[in-house]
Design a protein around this motif. Structure first.
Motif: not given
Length: 369
Positions: A229-258
């Protein structure tokens, strides 16, 4: 009388010059119109983009026992689908290099997951028609700088665009009269960082000025069966910050990604349409020969086919279900398990997208009137 003749002569000469000037302007204008018309007609009315997840066609580390037997190509059983794409994308999970020492610290090499595919395997990617690949992931640095360098050289040799490392954060390429900008991000040390949204927005904005269509790829999110599931929050795995993929994707589209294409969790995740732009949050494993756990949903190998218009807007899609089992290259799945999984996850995680999936794999967005 003589004066009248001179006036008439001068007037006639002047009119002739005006006529010639007018004719040149008309001709230039018509030429411009013709050129623009030819350019428009040379472009397709829509683009069929296909995207798949992780690709690791076999590794000769720690020894050759992890290479497939000769005689069968990695994509032989799915080529009839992939070769229909106008643009074909995949994530190269590992290196294409004939040299380089393992850069990871492993007390037991048999348990060290470092991927070194022979450079000769690049021909399979070209033959299938891959146009662009992400090399932003946790395995591109498995064999150090020489591994990254040789992977880049191999992709260039086979006319495949790529991006995602510091030496190549983005790329621009042209096909069928359309210019594409591509960039890729990951949380890993050798890659352009998924966490740095300011830098990512800058790259996408610059690509938008230079390209007709901008495609963004990310390697992010927690891994495994418990992280579909996409949690819409920062995801961590084995102690590593794997990013907030929901925020990232929306931010990229807001910046001009198709289009935004995700991978990394080794399982399929939901699709979303945001501001008429398509997002795949994880395309899972696709062609990962040996050394990968392919049990259950990890063996689902979706092929996302998306039609977009020349403005990059989502028109319609088709989800082709392929499957893998251990040490067998991907093949089409008559039970359509990838379709059922992604349909369920999309309905649960992004009901606001109003994506409707049909039994044949086609999907469209329900319009509000």
């Amino acid at each position: 009388m003589r004066k009248l003749f001179l006036v008439a002569l001068i007037f006639g000469f002047s009119s002739s010059i005006q006529a010639q000037k007018f004719s040149k302007e008309v001709i230039d204008s018509m030429y411009t119109i013709v050129q623009h018309t030819k350019e428009k007609l040379s472009k397709p009315s829509k683009i069929k983009l296909m995207a798949v997840g992780d690709i690791m066609m076999g590794t000769n580390f720690p020894d050759n026992s992890y290479l497939p037997p000769q005689g069968k190509g990695p994509f032989d059983d799915v080529n009839h689908i992939l070769t229909q794409a106008d643009i074909l994308f995949g994530n190269l999970e590992g290196t294409l290099t004939d040299e380089g020492e393992n850069a990871k610290r492993c007390s037991d090499p048999s348990k060290c997951y470092s991927f070194r595919s022979p450079e000769s395997y690049g021909k399979y990617l070209e033959e299938t028609g891959f146009d662009v690949m992400s090399i932003a992931n946790n395995h591109i640095g498995d064999f150090g700088e020489i591994g990254i360098k040789n992977t880049s050289k191999t992709l260039e040799k086979h006319n495949i665009a790529y991006a995602g490392v510091f030496a190549q954060p983005y790329t621009i390429f042209e096909k069928n009269g359309i210019t594409y900008g591509f960039c890729a991000f990951a949380p890993n040390k050798d890659c352009v960082k998924i966490h740095n949204l300011t830098n990512a927005k800058k790259i996408v904005s610059e690509l938008k000025e230079k390209a007709d269509i901008v495609i963004v790829s990310f390697h992010g999110g927690a891994e495994g069966l418990k992280h579909t599931h996409v949690t819409r929050k920062t995801e961590r795995f084995y102690g590593e910050d794997r990013g907030n993929v929901y925020l990232f994707a929306h931010t990229m589209i807001d910046a001009g990604a198709d289009v935004v294409l995700g991978h990394g969790p080794h399982v399929s995740r939901a699709f979303e349409v945001y501001k008429n732009k398509f997002i795949a949050y994880s395309l899972g494993n696709f062609c990962t020969y040996s050394r990968f756990n392919l049990t259950g949903i990890k063996g689902y190998a979706p092929i996302a086919e998306v039609d977009i218009d020349l403005e990059g807007n989502f028109v319609k899609g088709m989800l082709h279900s392929a499957k893998q089992i251990d040490e067998v290259y991907p093949f089409m799945d008559e039970k359509k398990r990838a379709l059922k999984e992604i349909k369920k996850l999309t309905e649960e995680d992004f009901p606001e997208s109003k994506l409707i999936f049909e039994e044949d794999g086609s999907f469209t967005q329900k319009k509000e009137y």
